[in-house]
Design an enzyme around this catalytic site. Structure first.
Site, PDB file in Angstrom:
ATOM      1  N   GLY A  85      17.011  -1.610   6.330  1.00 62.42           N
ATOM      2  CA  GLY A  85      17.657  -2.924   5.621  1.00 62.42           C
ATOM      3  C   GLY A  85      16.917  -4.019   5.626  1.00 62.42           C
ATOM      4  N   CYS A  86      15.787  -4.120   6.059  1.00 64.45           N
ATOM      5  CA  CYS A  86      15.036  -5.377   6.394  1.00 64.45           C
ATOM      6  C   CYS A  86      13.745  -5.270   5.357  1.00 64.45           C
ATOM      7  CB  CYS A  86      14.443  -5.520   7.578  1.00 64.45           C
ATOM      8  SG  CYS A  86      15.846  -5.649   8.883  1.00 64.45           S
ATOM      9  N   GLN A  87      13.471  -6.301   4.751  1.00 63.83           N
ATOM     10  CA  GLN A  87      12.387  -6.457   3.746  1.00 63.83           C
ATOM     11  C   GLN A  87      11.157  -6.278   4.621  1.00 63.83           C
ATOM     12  OE1 GLN A  87      12.210 -10.174   1.765  1.00 63.83           O
ATOM     13  NE2 GLN A  87      10.792  -9.320   0.299  1.00 63.83           N
ATOM     14  N   SER A  88      10.935  -7.103   5.499  1.00 60.42           N
ATOM     15  CA  SER A  88       9.848  -7.007   6.476  1.00 60.42           C
ATOM     16  C   SER A  88      10.119  -5.973   7.591  1.00 60.42           C
ATOM     17  CB  SER A  88       9.702  -8.110   7.381  1.00 60.42           C
ATOM     18  OG  SER A  88       9.482  -9.319   6.382  1.00 60.42           O
TER      19      SER A  88
END
Length: 144
Positions: free
Chosen positions: A60-63
């Site tokens: 769920g994290c872009q990075s």
């Protein structure tokens, strides 16, 4: 215990939240606050490269964000890292609040403080969702 785990600075999660809010309030605008958050990230203990894998990755994290937890005498210690400077700072902020606390205290500390500080609103939508995903990963681990 590995040196990667963050020991708590403040007595309680609530005290850590208050302290972070006071520190962020010293700055006039969000650019200065971002710089401060990035500096927090630079001070995190080194996260072992062998933990930078899918098993430690926070979905769920872009990075890319990795978390590891260790239970010691009823307290949950966290280590974390990201490949993006601002996100590494957000990891540091969350670990300052949650690492080294009893599971019960972690579960009673809602990540709503991220909204109360104006942090989620100040971040891009993806980063805001990502920091909430990190907080949920920490809470999920505490509930396990």
């Amino acid at each position: 215990m590995s040196d990667a785990f963050l020991a708590p600075q403040e007595e309680t999660a609530a005290a850590a939240i208050e302290e972070i809010e006071a520190e962020l309030a010293m700055f006039d605008d969000w650019m200065e606050r971002y710089q401060y958050i990035i500096e927090m990230g630079r001070k995190l203990p080194v996260f072992p490269t062998e933990w930078q894998d899918d098993a430690h990755r926070v979905p769920g994290c872009q990075s890319q964000v990795w978390l590891e937890a260790e239970d010691r005498d009823g307290r949950l210690f966290f280590a974390g890292a990201s490949d993006a400077a601002i996100v590494q700072g957000l990891v540091a902020l969350l670990l300052r609040v949650y690492s080294g606390r009893p599971c019960e205290e972690i579960l009673q500390t809602s990540p709503v403080f991220l909204h109360d500080m104006g942090l989620v609103k100040a971040l891009s939508t993806n980063r805001g969702n990502g920091v909430e995903a990190m907080a949920q990963a920490i809470l999920k681990r505490a509930a396990a």
